[in-house]
Scaffold this active site. Structure first.
Site, PDB file in Angstrom:
ATOM      1  N   HIS A  72       6.937   2.543   8.073  1.00  0.00           N
ATOM      2  CA  HIS A  72       6.892   0.672   7.187  1.00  0.00           C
ATOM      3  C   HIS A  72       6.574  -0.327   7.590  1.00  0.00           C
ATOM      4  O   HIS A  72       7.086  -1.466   7.535  1.00  0.00           O
ATOM      5  CB  HIS A  72       6.895   0.813   5.738  1.00  0.00           C
ATOM      6  CG  HIS A  72       6.833   1.842   4.638  1.00  0.00           C
ATOM      7  ND1 HIS A  72       5.488   2.795   5.056  1.00  0.00           N
ATOM      8  CD2 HIS A  72       8.289   2.558   4.350  1.00  0.00           C
ATOM      9  CE1 HIS A  72       6.285   3.594   3.670  1.00  0.00           C
ATOM     10  NE2 HIS A  72       7.312   3.789   3.615  1.00  0.00           N
ATOM     11  N   HIS A  96       4.367  -0.350  -2.117  1.00  0.00           N
ATOM     12  CA  HIS A  96       5.232   0.352  -2.313  1.00  0.00           C
ATOM     13  C   HIS A  96       5.895   0.527  -3.130  1.00  0.00           C
ATOM     14  O   HIS A  96       7.686   0.499  -4.261  1.00  0.00           O
ATOM     15  CB  HIS A  96       6.455   0.448  -0.942  1.00  0.00           C
ATOM     16  CG  HIS A  96       7.525   2.063  -1.135  1.00  0.00           C
ATOM     17  ND1 HIS A  96       8.060   2.185  -1.637  1.00  0.00           N
ATOM     18  CD2 HIS A  96       6.721   2.229  -0.139  1.00  0.00           C
ATOM     19  CE1 HIS A  96       8.204   3.826  -1.250  1.00  0.00           C
ATOM     20  NE2 HIS A  96       7.903   4.029  -0.126  1.00  0.00           N
ATOM     21  N   GLU A 103       2.128   5.646  -3.334  1.00  0.00           N
ATOM     22  CA  GLU A 103       1.442   4.924  -2.058  1.00  0.00           C
ATOM     23  C   GLU A 103       0.062   5.131  -1.640  1.00  0.00           C
ATOM     24  O   GLU A 103      -0.416   6.446  -1.200  1.00  0.00           O
ATOM     25  CB  GLU A 103       2.007   4.829  -0.584  1.00  0.00           C
ATOM     26  CG  GLU A 103       2.949   4.283  -1.398  1.00  0.00           C
ATOM     27  CD  GLU A 103       4.629   5.043  -0.244  1.00  0.00           C
ATOM     28  OE1 GLU A 103       4.036   4.905   1.401  1.00  0.00           O
ATOM     29  OE2 GLU A 103       5.723   5.846  -0.516  1.00  0.00           O
TER      30      GLU A 103
HETATM   31  C1  GLA Z   1       8.063   6.218   1.944  1.00  0.00           C
HETATM   32  C2  GLA Z   1       8.387   7.635   3.321  1.00  0.00           C
HETATM   33  C3  GLA Z   1       9.404   8.554   2.239  1.00  0.00           C
HETATM   34  C4  GLA Z   1      10.676   6.832   2.214  1.00  0.00           C
HETATM   35  C5  GLA Z   1      11.020   6.370   1.309  1.00  0.00           C
HETATM   36  C6  GLA Z   1      11.730   5.074   1.199  1.00  0.00           C
HETATM   37  O1  GLA Z   1       7.543   7.090   0.569  1.00  0.00           O
HETATM   38  O2  GLA Z   1       7.665   7.874   2.996  1.00  0.00           O
HETATM   39  O3  GLA Z   1      10.447   9.551   2.748  1.00  0.00           O
HETATM   40  O4  GLA Z   1      11.258   6.313   3.494  1.00  0.00           O
HETATM   41  O5  GLA Z   1       9.799   5.237   1.949  1.00  0.00           O
HETATM   42  O6  GLA Z   1      12.801   5.111   1.196  1.00  0.00           O
END
Ligand code: GLA
Length: 387
Positions: free
Chosen positions: A141, A215, A352
């Site tokens: 991210h 997110h 997402e």
């Molecule tokens: C994303 C990732 C997950 C986790 C979340 C935050 O969706 O795919 O593995 O890291 O973010 O906790």
């Protein structure tokens, strides 16, 4: 002298009208003032020496989205249940300090690269770039300080479709290790059919990679009353992206046929999440990218989520080829969110819309490269109704 006296008298009379006027009029004045003030952005604190505000988008059905220019975070989203009761359907915090302290990306804009990049490395035109590693051995991210942690310039806008918020951020060349100065614009619009539309655009002055998303963690019970295992999910995808134990794609796309990843018919999240399946073990539950059945250009229906008790239905439409469905497997009750609610194991889901994980290192995946002179443009809509 005389005119000064007259002016003084006039002022006294004016103050008296304001202070001693009939009670009803006073109340009316107060109500009008409050309405005016609530439309203004509210102060939400400060980050990086910049003022952070909280904006409200409203539609004619009373639906409200609250968004801050810190990380472009949707802090709350009030939508009706089948009886018309407006309740919040996203996880988040009451104040900025909590977002700054520890947030697993609650409601935030994600960039420059949503999802994982293996070992924080990728190559463009023969040049290798190294990013900060912030998720085991990988980058997740955007890195250590992604777009979820920066202060965006914000402007409240009125569009033909409804109230909106335009957010702008200029990411300097090599920020978090990514090449090129990236100019990003994200627009949220709340429409009268209870949709929250998100439009992402970006341009660069050097060849780079980009994969933007939001997110938000949804819980359609309203006010986050429990886990999400009873939420019924549909994902319009015949294939998903298998991952290794570090949640990095192995390269091939696999059919969902006969697997717990087949959500082509609406299925409760909890129905198969406990199955003995290596992919589920790697993800700690669902934490995978689905390959959307896109029918060419334009918006495709990616997914829907239905919560039977409240009757709330959320539909997702996107121009993106993938959907990461994360079932809140890392929530463990240690984070206390809005109204003092502790967010426990699987109390929220993220959906997402994005390109597949690790695309910069996967030549067969749709490209995430952006060249100078090109404009990155993607759209995603979250539409709320009841049934
Ligand atoms: C994303 C990732 C997950 C986790 C979340 C935050 O969706 O795919 O593995 O890291 O973010 O906790």
């Amino acid at each position: 002298m005389k005119s000064k006296l007259n002016l003084g008298l006039l002022l006294v009379a004016f103050v008296c009208v304001l202070a001693c006027g009939p009670k009803k009029e006073n109340n009316e004045t107060e109500t009008a003032d409050t309405t005016a003030v609530s439309n203004e952005p509210k102060e939400f604190g400060e980050a990086d020496g910049k003022k952070v505000s909280l904006y409200t988008l409203k539609n004619s059905h009373g639906v409200e989205a609250h968004i801050t220019n810190y990380g472009g975070i949707i802090t709350s989203l009030m939508v009706p249940d089948k009886t018309g009761k407006l309740e919040d359907v996203v996880l988040g915090y009451d104040n900025l300090a909590d977002y700054q302290k520890d947030s697993p990306y609650f409601g935030a804009l994600i960039g420059r690269y949503g999802n994982r990049i293996a070992k924080g490395k990728f190559t463009l035109d023969g040049e290798e770039y190294t990013l900060a590693v912030n998720n085991g051995v990988n980058t997740l991210h955007g890195g250590k300080k992604g777009f979820d942690k920066v202060v965006w310039d914000a402007e409240k806008i009125t569009t033909d479709e409804g109230e909106g918020l335009k957010l702008n951020y200029v990411s300097p060349d090599m920020e978090e290790g990514y090449p090129g100065e990236l100019k990003v614009e994200v627009t949220y619009v709340l429409t009268d059919d209870n949709s929250l539309k998100i439009d992402y655009t970006a341009t660069t002055d050097k060849k780079t990679i980009v994969n933007l998303t939001n997110h938000s963690y949804f819980n359609l019970t309203g006010g986050v009353k429990g886990d999400i295992l009873g939420h019924e999910v549909m994902i319009n995808a015949d294939k998903f992206v298998p991952i290794d134990s570090t949640l990095i794609p192995e390269g091939q796309l696999e059919s969902v046929d006969g697997t717990p990843f087949d959500f082509r018919e609406p299925t409760a999240i909890g129905a198969r999440i406990g199955e003995d399946n290596q992919q589920l073990t790697y993800g700690g539950g669902y934490d995978h990218c689905w390959v959307l059945n896109a029918d060419g250009e334009g918006m495709t229906k990616a997914a829907s989520v239905y919560e039977p008790k409240s009757g709330r239905l959320m539909e997702i439409f996107t121009t993106e080829p993938g959907l990461q469905f994360y079932s809140g497997n890392f929530l463990d009750g240690s984070l206390t969110g809005k109204g003092g609610v502790a967010y426990k194991y699987r109390w929220g889901i993220a959906l997402e819309t994005e390109h597949y994980p690790d695309s910069p290192n996967q030549p067969d995946f749709p490209s995430v490269e952006l060249n100078p002179g090109e404009t990155y443009h993607t759209s995603t809509t979250y539409k709320f109704s009841t049934k």
